[in-house]
Design an enzyme around this catalytic site. Structure first.
Site, PDB file in Angstrom:
ATOM      1  N   TRP A  37      33.721  58.001 -28.434  1.00 45.05           N
ATOM      2  CA  TRP A  37      34.582  56.837 -28.688  1.00 45.05           C
ATOM      3  C   TRP A  37      35.742  56.773 -27.712  1.00 45.05           C
ATOM      4  O   TRP A  37      36.420  57.774 -27.468  1.00 45.05           O
ATOM      5  CB  TRP A  37      35.142  56.929 -30.110  1.00 45.05           C
ATOM      6  CG  TRP A  37      36.263  55.980 -30.389  1.00 45.05           C
ATOM      7  CD1 TRP A  37      37.585  56.147 -30.063  1.00 45.05           C
ATOM      8  CD2 TRP A  37      36.177  54.706 -31.030  1.00 45.05           C
ATOM      9  NE1 TRP A  37      38.320  55.053 -30.475  1.00 45.05           N
ATOM     10  CE2 TRP A  37      37.471  54.154 -31.080  1.00 45.05           C
ATOM     11  CE3 TRP A  37      35.113  53.959 -31.587  1.00 45.05           C
ATOM     12  CZ2 TRP A  37      37.746  52.916 -31.655  1.00 45.05           C
ATOM     13  CZ3 TRP A  37      35.397  52.727 -32.161  1.00 45.05           C
ATOM     14  CH2 TRP A  37      36.695  52.223 -32.185  1.00 45.05           C
ATOM     15  N   MET A  38      35.988  55.556 -27.183  1.00 46.41           N
ATOM     16  CA  MET A  38      37.193  55.310 -26.369  1.00 46.41           C
ATOM     17  C   MET A  38      37.843  54.028 -26.877  1.00 46.41           C
ATOM     18  O   MET A  38      37.157  53.052 -27.153  1.00 46.41           O
ATOM     19  CB  MET A  38      36.794  55.116 -24.904  1.00 46.41           C
ATOM     20  CG  MET A  38      37.909  54.542 -24.041  1.00 46.41           C
ATOM     21  SD  MET A  38      37.444  54.379 -22.298  1.00 46.41           S
ATOM     22  CE  MET A  38      36.271  53.027 -22.368  1.00 46.41           C
ATOM     23  N   ASP A  74      42.213  52.501 -26.623  1.00 49.36           N
ATOM     24  CA  ASP A  74      43.271  51.969 -25.752  1.00 49.36           C
ATOM     25  C   ASP A  74      43.400  52.661 -24.394  1.00 49.36           C
ATOM     26  O   ASP A  74      43.354  53.898 -24.318  1.00 49.36           O
ATOM     27  CB  ASP A  74      44.652  52.168 -26.412  1.00 49.36           C
ATOM     28  CG  ASP A  74      44.695  51.747 -27.849  1.00 49.36           C
ATOM     29  OD1 ASP A  74      43.708  51.217 -28.358  1.00 49.36           O
ATOM     30  OD2 ASP A  74      45.754  51.978 -28.480  1.00 49.36           O
ATOM     31  N   GLN A  86      42.581  56.547 -25.059  1.00 49.15           N
ATOM     32  CA  GLN A  86      42.401  57.081 -26.406  1.00 49.15           C
ATOM     33  C   GLN A  86      40.944  57.519 -26.555  1.00 49.15           C
ATOM     34  O   GLN A  86      40.022  56.727 -26.322  1.00 49.15           O
ATOM     35  CB  GLN A  86      42.739  56.006 -27.446  1.00 49.15           C
ATOM     36  CG  GLN A  86      44.221  55.788 -27.604  1.00 49.15           C
ATOM     37  CD  GLN A  86      44.886  56.954 -28.329  1.00 49.15           C
ATOM     38  OE1 GLN A  86      44.771  57.090 -29.526  1.00 49.15           O
ATOM     39  NE2 GLN A  86      45.584  57.799 -27.576  1.00 49.15           N
ATOM     40  N   SER A  94      48.637  56.240 -28.526  1.00 47.50           N
ATOM     41  CA  SER A  94      48.889  55.596 -27.229  1.00 47.50           C
ATOM     42  C   SER A  94      50.302  55.770 -26.692  1.00 47.50           C
ATOM     43  O   SER A  94      51.257  55.981 -27.448  1.00 47.50           O
ATOM     44  CB  SER A  94      48.580  54.109 -27.343  1.00 47.50           C
ATOM     45  OG  SER A  94      47.192  53.966 -27.458  1.00 47.50           O
ATOM     46  N   ASP A 124      53.340  53.596 -29.998  1.00 47.55           N
ATOM     47  CA  ASP A 124      52.947  53.029 -28.703  1.00 47.55           C
ATOM     48  C   ASP A 124      54.120  52.691 -27.779  1.00 47.55           C
ATOM     49  O   ASP A 124      54.313  51.523 -27.381  1.00 47.55           O
ATOM     50  CB  ASP A 124      52.083  51.769 -28.897  1.00 47.55           C
ATOM     51  CG  ASP A 124      50.924  51.996 -29.851  1.00 47.55           C
ATOM     52  OD1 ASP A 124      50.514  53.165 -30.017  1.00 47.55           O
ATOM     53  OD2 ASP A 124      50.440  51.014 -30.446  1.00 47.55           O
ATOM     54  N   GLU A 147      51.529  46.500 -31.869  1.00 48.54           N
ATOM     55  CA  GLU A 147      50.979  47.668 -31.179  1.00 48.54           C
ATOM     56  C   GLU A 147      51.090  47.468 -29.665  1.00 48.54           C
ATOM     57  O   GLU A 147      51.072  46.337 -29.164  1.00 48.54           O
ATOM     58  CB  GLU A 147      49.512  47.856 -31.565  1.00 48.54           C
ATOM     59  CG  GLU A 147      49.320  48.089 -33.057  1.00 48.54           C
ATOM     60  CD  GLU A 147      47.871  48.347 -33.449  1.00 48.54           C
ATOM     61  OE1 GLU A 147      47.609  49.342 -34.134  1.00 48.54           O
ATOM     62  OE2 GLU A 147      47.002  47.551 -33.071  1.00 48.54           O
TER      63      GLU A 147
HETATM   64  N1  DQQ Z   1      45.300  52.497 -31.146  1.00 50.16           N
HETATM   65  C1  DQQ Z   1      46.074  53.703 -31.047  1.00 50.16           C
HETATM   66  C2  DQQ Z   1      47.418  53.372 -31.563  1.00 50.16           C
HETATM   67  C3  DQQ Z   1      47.494  51.916 -31.303  1.00 50.16           C
HETATM   68  C4  DQQ Z   1      46.127  51.427 -31.604  1.00 50.16           C
HETATM   69  C5  DQQ Z   1      45.371  54.798 -31.768  1.00 50.16           C
HETATM   70  C6  DQQ Z   1      45.805  50.110 -30.956  1.00 50.16           C
HETATM   71  O1  DQQ Z   1      48.398  54.112 -30.866  1.00 50.16           O
HETATM   72  O2  DQQ Z   1      48.472  51.283 -32.062  1.00 50.16           O
HETATM   73  O3  DQQ Z   1      44.154  55.085 -31.153  1.00 50.16           O
HETATM   74  O4  DQQ Z   1      44.437  49.947 -30.758  1.00 50.16           O
END
Ligand code: DQQ
Length: 578
Positions: free
Chosen positions: A57-58, A60, A76, A121, A185, A239
Site C-alpha cells: 500500500w502507498m 500520500d 506513506q 505525512s 500533516d 489534511e
Molecule cells: N494520510 C496520512 C495522514 C493524512 C492522510 C496517513 C491523507 O497524515 O492526513 O497515511 O490521506
C-alpha cells in the site's frame, strides 16, 4: 524497533525477489545487481511509467525535494501489506529525472515514543546552509497525533538514506479543544517577514476545518498563532495543507520562502472530503491570508483535479526553477482485488504548476522529462470529424500512451443553450454522458477501449452558449470503463475556462493501463480516472477520437506516442540481501 525493521526489510526483499522470480518479470539483472522491474503479464493494472513501489500500500506523497542533484520522493507506505496499515511509515525513492526511480530503504519509521504507532505525512524544508529537515506527524504511545522533526544523519549522502529524530520530539502537540486524531500533516515551512519560520498544520476544531499557523525561531520550539491561516465550517479534518508563492508574470516557480511583493500571489491548498481544494490570494506581512475566491464548499470551488487526486504536495525544484506537484491516486476497485494483486495506490506523474496568465487559476502540466519516454509518434492535422463519427488512432500502444489533440470549432451560433440551473459540472457530465448526443459535443477521446467498444473511457467536451458567451464542459465518463461491476465508475466533470470562438479546445491524456490523467485547455482543467478494463488490456486496448455531436468539429492537430516503461529499480542493498 530498528532491528525488527531491518528484519522486516530483509523479509520483504526476500518475498519480493521470490515474487519477481515467480512472475518472471525481471527484465535483466543490472550490472550492479539491482533488480529491474517491468510489467508482469498477469498484472494488467500495474503501470508502466507512473510511480509505484514494488508492492504493498502507498498513499500520500511526503517531503518531496531536490537535494544535491537528486530528486527525493517519500510516501506513506504500509510495509506489511496492500491495504492501509496499523503502522504506516515513509517509503523512500530517489531519481535523477523524476521519471526513473531507485527504491531505497524506508526513511522514517516508528522508533520513538512520539511516533511509535505510525509516521504520517509531512514535508521538507531547507534550513539556511542547504540543510533539509522533515516535519512529520507521529502517532505517539496513545495514538495521539503530534508533530515531529527529523534530520538527515549524513548531509554528504545525496540519497539521504538515514534520518535521525530530534530529541525534543514531539515539537507540537494537539491544541486545546482539538481531538487527538485531528492534528496532522505539517506543510513546508517558510520564513516570515520577521525572519521567523511559519508552518501550517491541518486540523479540525468542532465543525471547523482548520489550517493552523505556527511560528518558530529555531524550528524546534513552535508557537501557535491565535488565528488559523484559513478555516471553513462543516468540513472533515483538513489534511496535507500546502502553501506556496506563484509569480504573476512568469511560469517559473518560486521558493516557498519567497518575497512578499505585488508580483507574487500565494496558493493555499487543503484536502478534505477526499478532494484537494485550492485558493489563490495574497499574504500580508502580518500573516493574514486573503483568498480572492474563498472556499464556499460548492462545486465551483477550485480543485487541482476533478477526478482522483489527493493529499498532494508541491516542492520548489531549484534545478529547473519550477514548482512541482505530486498527488496520490487511490484505487477504485474492491479491496479484495488489491489484496490479490499485492499493491494499492499510484502517484500522478509529477506536474509543473504555475499561475495562469489570467491570474485566477493554476495551470498544471506533466513535467517535461516524461516526454523522453515517448516513441512511435503518430500524428495528423486538419482532419474533419463529422457529427456521429469515430476514428481509430492506430500505430501506438494504446494501453501505455501520451496523446495530445486539439479541436477547432466553427459556427458556434448553433451551440445549445446552457440551462441556468446547470451549475454543477460533474452532475452535468453524469447526466449528459458520452451517449447523450448534443450539437457541439460530446467530442474527444475514447481511451482503453476494446475493439467492439464494450469497454471504453470517454474523455470529452461539450460546448454550450450562455448569455452571448460560450461555456465548455470537460468530462471523464468511466461508466463503460470495465465489464466488471465490482469497480467504482463515477463520472467526473468540470467547466474549462476558455473561449472556443477564439481558442482551440485542447486535451492531453496520459494513459497507463489503469490510470488516465487528462489535461484540458493546456492544463487549466485536470481530471484523473482509475479504470480496470477486462478486455481492453495491454495489446487489446485501442484509442479512438470521436464526435457524437450533430455538428462537425475539426481536429487541428493530433500527436500520439507509445510510452516506454520508466525504470523502477530496487536498491541493491535490498535485492542483494535476499
Ligand atoms: N494520510 C496520512 C495522514 C493524512 C492522510 C496517513 C491523507 O497524515 O492526513 O497515511 O490521506
Amino acid at each position: 524497533m530498528k532491528k525488527s525493521f531491518i528484519f522486516i526489510s530483509l523479509l520483504l526483499a526476500l518475498c519480493y525477489s521470490l515474487l519477481v522470480l515467480h512472475h518472471g518479470f525481471v527484465d535483466a539483472a543490472d550490472a550492479d545487481s539491482s533488480v529491474h522491474l517491468s510489467l508482469p503479464s498477469d498484472q494488467p493494472y500495474r503501470t508502466g511509467y507512473h510511480f509505484q513501489p514494488p508492492q504493498n500500500w502507498m498513499n500520500d506523497p511526503n517531503g518531496p525535494m531536490y537535494y544535491k542533484g537528486v530528486y527525493h520522493f517519500f510516501y506513506q507506505y504500509n510495509p506489511n501489506g496492500p491495504l492501509f496499515g496499523d503502522i504506516m511509515i515513509w517509503g523512500h525513492s530517489v531519481s535523477y529525472d523524476l521519471v526513473n526511480w531507485i527504491h531505497i530503504d524506508p526513511a522514517i519509521y516508528p522508533t520513538d515514543p512520539a511516533d511509535i504507532n505510525s509516521c504520517f505525512s509531512g514535508s521538507a524544508t531547507f534550513l539556511p546552509g542547504y540543510k533539509p529537515v522533515m516535519l512529520y506527524t507521529g502517532l505517539d504511545t496513545e495514538k495521539r497525533q503530534v508533530q515531529n522533526l527529523a534530520v538527515p544523519k549524513n548531509l554528504s549522502d545525496p540519497f539521504l538514506r538515514e534520518w535521525v529524530k530530534h530529541k525534543a520530539n514531539p515539537i507540537m502537540t494537539t491544541p486545546e479543544g482539538v481531538k487527538a486524531d485531528d492534528f496532522r500533516d505539517p506543510s513546508t515551512a517558510w520564513l516570515g517577514y520577521d525572519g521567523k519560520w511559519r508552518v501550517l498544520v491541518g486540523s479540525k476544531k468542532n465543525d471547523l476545518g482548520v489550517a493552523y499557523l505556527y511560528q518558530s525561531k529555531d524550528f524546534v520550539k513552535w508557537e501557535r498563532f491565535d488565528y488559523p491561516l484559513m478555516s471553513m465550517m462543516e468540513t472533515s479534518t483538513w489534511e496535507c495543507p500546502d502553501f506556496f508563492p506563484v509569480s504573476v508574470s512568469s511560469t517559473n516557480g518560486l521558493d516557498t520562502s519567497g518575497v512578499i511583493n505585488p508580483g507574487v500571489k500565494h496558493v493555499v491548498k487543503v484536502g478534505f472530503n477526499g478532494i484537494d481544494w485550492y485558493t489563490i490570494g495574497t499574504l500580508s506581512e502580518r500573516d493574514n491570508y486573503v483568498p480572492e475566491n474563498g472556499l464556499k464548499g460548492n462545486s465551483l470551488d477550485m480543485r487541482y483535479d476533478y477526478g482522483k487526486f489527493y493529499a498532494s504536495k508541491s516542492f520548489y525544484d531549484n534545478a529547473k526553477q519550477r514548482r512541482v506537484l505530486w498527488g496520490w491516486i487511490s484505487e477504485a476497485d474492491a479491496q479484495e482485488d488489491d489484496v490479490a494483486r499485492g499493491w494499492s495506490g499510484l502517484q500522478a506523474v509529477p506536474r509543473s504548476v504555475w499561475l495562469d496568465r489570467n491570474g485566477k487559476q493554476l495551470v498544471q502540466w506533466p513535467v517535461e522529462e516524461i516526454e523522453k519516454l515517448r516513441e512511435n509518434e503518430v500524428k495528423f492535422s486538419n482532419k474533419e470529424l463529422e457529427g456521429g463519427s469515430l476514428f481509430e488512432v492506430e500505430g501506438i500502444t494504446a494501453s501505455q500512451a501520451d496523446v495530445k489533440i486539439s479541436f477547432k470549432l466553427s459556427n458556434l451560433e448553433e451551440a445549445e443553450e446552457l440551462d441556468p440551473s446547470w451549475t454543477d459540472p460533474q452532475l452535468l457530465c453524469s447526466e449528459m454522458g458520452v451517449s447523450s448526443k448534443g450539437k457541439y459535443g460530446p467530442f474527444g477521446l475514447l481511451a482503453l477501449a476494446s475493439d467492439d467498444l464494450t469497454e471504453q473511457t470517454a474523455i470529452f467536451f461539450r460546448v454550450f452558449s450562455s448569455h452571448g458567451k460560450y461555456v465548455v464542459l470537460m468530462c471523464s465518463d468511466q461508466r463503460r470503463s470495465s465489464i466488471s461491476n465490482n469497480v467504482e465508475k463515477t463520472t467526473y466533470g468540470t467547466f474549462v475556462d476558455i473561449d472556443p470562438k477564439h481558442e482551440e479546445i485542447s486535451l492531453r491524456s496520459l494513459i497507463d493501463h489503469s490510470i488516465i490523467e487528462s489535461f484540458g485547455a493546456e492544463g487549466k482543467s485536470c481530471i484523473t480516472a482509475r479504470v480496470y478494463p477486462r478486455l481492453a488490456i495491454n495489446k487489446d486496448a485501442h484509442l479512438y477520437t470521436f464526435n457524437y455531436g450533430s455538428e462537425s468539429v475539426m481536429i487541428s492537430e493530433l500527436n500520439a506516442w507509445s510510452m516506454k516503461n520508466a525504470h523502477m529499480i530496487v536498491d541493491e542493498t535490498l535485492s542483494s540481501a535476499a
